[in-house]
Design an enzyme around this catalytic site. Structure first.
Site, PDB file in Angstrom:
ATOM      1  N   ASP A  46      54.548  20.978 -28.040  1.00 43.95           N
ATOM      2  CA  ASP A  46      55.597  21.473 -27.152  1.00 43.95           C
ATOM      3  C   ASP A  46      55.060  21.587 -25.726  1.00 43.95           C
ATOM      4  O   ASP A  46      54.127  22.349 -25.467  1.00 43.95           O
ATOM      5  CB  ASP A  46      56.042  22.847 -27.673  1.00 43.95           C
ATOM      6  CG  ASP A  46      57.228  23.424 -26.924  1.00 43.95           C
ATOM      7  OD1 ASP A  46      57.837  22.682 -26.132  1.00 43.95           O
ATOM      8  OD2 ASP A  46      57.524  24.613 -27.138  1.00 43.95           O
ATOM      9  N   GLY A  64      59.248  21.511 -17.703  1.00 45.48           N
ATOM     10  CA  GLY A  64      58.576  20.654 -16.736  1.00 45.48           C
ATOM     11  C   GLY A  64      57.170  21.098 -16.365  1.00 45.48           C
ATOM     12  O   GLY A  64      56.689  20.781 -15.271  1.00 45.48           O
ATOM     13  N   GLY A  74      61.673  18.596 -23.643  1.00 48.16           N
ATOM     14  CA  GLY A  74      62.729  19.218 -22.854  1.00 48.16           C
ATOM     15  C   GLY A  74      63.136  18.407 -21.652  1.00 48.16           C
ATOM     16  O   GLY A  74      64.098  17.633 -21.684  1.00 48.16           O
ATOM     17  N   SER A  75      62.386  18.559 -20.560  1.00 49.19           N
ATOM     18  CA  SER A  75      62.857  17.979 -19.296  1.00 49.19           C
ATOM     19  C   SER A  75      62.976  16.459 -19.349  1.00 49.19           C
ATOM     20  O   SER A  75      63.862  15.896 -18.709  1.00 49.19           O
ATOM     21  CB  SER A  75      61.973  18.418 -18.137  1.00 49.19           C
ATOM     22  OG  SER A  75      60.623  18.203 -18.431  1.00 49.19           O
ATOM     23  N   ASP A 109      64.299  27.909 -26.709  1.00 47.16           N
ATOM     24  CA  ASP A 109      63.244  28.732 -26.121  1.00 47.16           C
ATOM     25  C   ASP A 109      63.778  30.112 -25.744  1.00 47.16           C
ATOM     26  O   ASP A 109      64.781  30.213 -25.031  1.00 47.16           O
ATOM     27  CB  ASP A 109      62.703  28.057 -24.858  1.00 47.16           C
ATOM     28  CG  ASP A 109      61.822  26.877 -25.177  1.00 47.16           C
ATOM     29  OD1 ASP A 109      60.898  27.038 -25.995  1.00 47.16           O
ATOM     30  OD2 ASP A 109      62.055  25.784 -24.626  1.00 47.16           O
ATOM     31  N   SER A 147      64.322  20.360 -26.616  1.00 53.06           N
ATOM     32  CA  SER A 147      64.023  21.750 -26.301  1.00 53.06           C
ATOM     33  C   SER A 147      65.038  22.288 -25.295  1.00 53.06           C
ATOM     34  O   SER A 147      65.290  21.681 -24.251  1.00 53.06           O
ATOM     35  CB  SER A 147      62.617  21.802 -25.705  1.00 53.06           C
ATOM     36  OG  SER A 147      62.371  23.077 -25.209  1.00 53.06           O
ATOM     37  N   PHE A 151      58.126  27.671 -19.008  1.00 51.52           N
ATOM     38  CA  PHE A 151      59.022  26.897 -18.151  1.00 51.52           C
ATOM     39  C   PHE A 151      59.219  25.468 -18.643  1.00 51.52           C
ATOM     40  O   PHE A 151      58.372  24.925 -19.351  1.00 51.52           O
ATOM     41  CB  PHE A 151      58.456  26.829 -16.724  1.00 51.52           C
ATOM     42  CG  PHE A 151      58.303  28.179 -16.103  1.00 51.52           C
ATOM     43  CD1 PHE A 151      59.346  28.754 -15.394  1.00 51.52           C
ATOM     44  CD2 PHE A 151      57.119  28.900 -16.259  1.00 51.52           C
ATOM     45  CE1 PHE A 151      59.214  30.024 -14.839  1.00 51.52           C
ATOM     46  CE2 PHE A 151      56.984  30.173 -15.702  1.00 51.52           C
ATOM     47  CZ  PHE A 151      58.031  30.728 -14.989  1.00 51.52           C
TER      48      PHE A 151
HETATM   49  C1  DX5 Z   1      57.673  25.831 -22.545  1.00 52.28           C
HETATM   50  C2  DX5 Z   1      58.724  25.743 -23.630  1.00 52.28           C
HETATM   51  C3  DX5 Z   1      58.987  24.318 -23.980  1.00 52.28           C
HETATM   52  C4  DX5 Z   1      59.665  23.597 -22.843  1.00 52.28           C
HETATM   53  C5  DX5 Z   1      59.504  22.124 -23.011  1.00 52.28           C
HETATM   54  O1  DX5 Z   1      57.398  27.106 -22.294  1.00 52.28           O
HETATM   55  O2  DX5 Z   1      58.291  26.404 -24.794  1.00 52.28           O
HETATM   56  O3  DX5 Z   1      59.725  24.212 -25.186  1.00 52.28           O
HETATM   57  O4  DX5 Z   1      61.014  23.926 -22.796  1.00 52.28           O
HETATM   58  O5  DX5 Z   1      59.933  21.506 -21.856  1.00 52.28           O
HETATM   59  P1  DX5 Z   1      59.185  20.242 -21.239  1.00 52.28           P
HETATM   60  O6  DX5 Z   1      59.320  19.141 -22.264  1.00 52.28           O
HETATM   61  O7  DX5 Z   1      59.922  19.975 -19.999  1.00 52.28           O
HETATM   62  O8  DX5 Z   1      57.749  20.622 -21.018  1.00 52.28           O
HETATM   63 ZN    ZN Z   2      59.327  25.861 -26.610  1.00 53.65          ZN
END
Ligand code: DX5
Ligand code: ZN
Length: 215
Positions: free
Chosen positions: A168, A142, A190-191, A33, A7, A140
């Site tokens: 997600d 994380g 993502g993170s 995103d 992500s 966001f």
């Molecule tokens: C949250 C986003 C996600 C996010 C995932 O609003 O839609 O796609 O980037 O990041 P992590 O894996 O860090 O929660």
């Molecule tokens: Zn997302």
């Protein structure tokens, strides 16, 4: 089959390209995103222009965390992205968004926030390619993984066993097994990946956990 999908939540095209390059050898697609500061209290790169002409073989899915996606979807459909996720909470014109994506012969999914019930998307389930469950409050990187979403995913999987389930938010080696048990097969992360010192290793670890948990 499970799929690990990195992500990318960024504010500039440079950062986006950097992240695409970092994961390119290890995955088939990324999740980009897009946050508008209205539907969610954060702003990312917002323009389709920034997403045009990216030199990559990766497939690009766009997660529209934007209010009234019906006003933006036509322009997004002209980009190289092939998969579009919009939020049911952000529109009263979900049917129109689905129809436009399908007319363009691309994939469409509906995202639901942690507190949104499945009933909100029931009329559309047969028409969409996947359901996208938020396991954090959107906006966001994380965010705190909300375990309370797991029973909703499991319930959905029970009633719609063939419908792909994307998750997600807070997806990492610890949360992955529970998500797969509940029925998720498209795992956006993502993170965990981007904060790891070794991106390749982090993705490999996720893939091997996903594979062993899916058996
Ligand atoms: C949250 C986003 C996600 C996010 C995932 O609003 O839609 O796609 O980037 O990041 P992590 O894996 O860090 O929660
Ligand atoms: Zn997302």
């Amino acid at each position: 089959m499970t799929e690990i999908i990195p992500s990318i939540l960024v504010k500039t095209r440079e950062e986006m390209v950097e992240k695409i390059i970092a994961v390119e050898p290890y995955v088939e697609r990324v999740h980009l995103d897009i946050a508008d500061g209205i539907f969610v209290p954060n702003i990312t790169i917002s323009g389709f222009e920034e997403v045009e002409d990216i030199e990559t073989d990766l497939k690009i899915g766009v997660h529209l965390m934007v209010s009234k996606p019906e006003n933006h979807i036509v322009r997004w459909l002209e980009t190289q992205a092939d998969k579009f996720i919009f939020h049911i909470e952000a529109t009263e014109r979900a049917q129109e968004v689905i129809d436009k994506v399908k007319e363009a012969d691309k994939e469409v999914g509906i995202a639901i926030n942690p507190s949104t019930p499945i009933s909100a998307i029931e009329p559309f389930i047969d028409q969409i390619d996947l359901v996208h469950f938020m396991t954090v409050e959107p906006g966001f990187y994380g965010g705190e993984f909300l375990e309370s979403v797991l029973p909703k995913i499991a319930d959905f999987h029970f009633y719609y066993p063939d419908k792909p389930i994307e998750v997600d938010g807070g997806v990492d080696p610890e949360t992955l097994p529970g998500l797969i048990k509940a029925g998720a097969n498209l795992l956006v992360t993502g993170s965990y990946i981007f904060k790891s010192k070794d991106t390749a290793k982090a993705i490999e670890k996720m893939k091997s956990i996903a594979e062993s948990e899916s058996k």
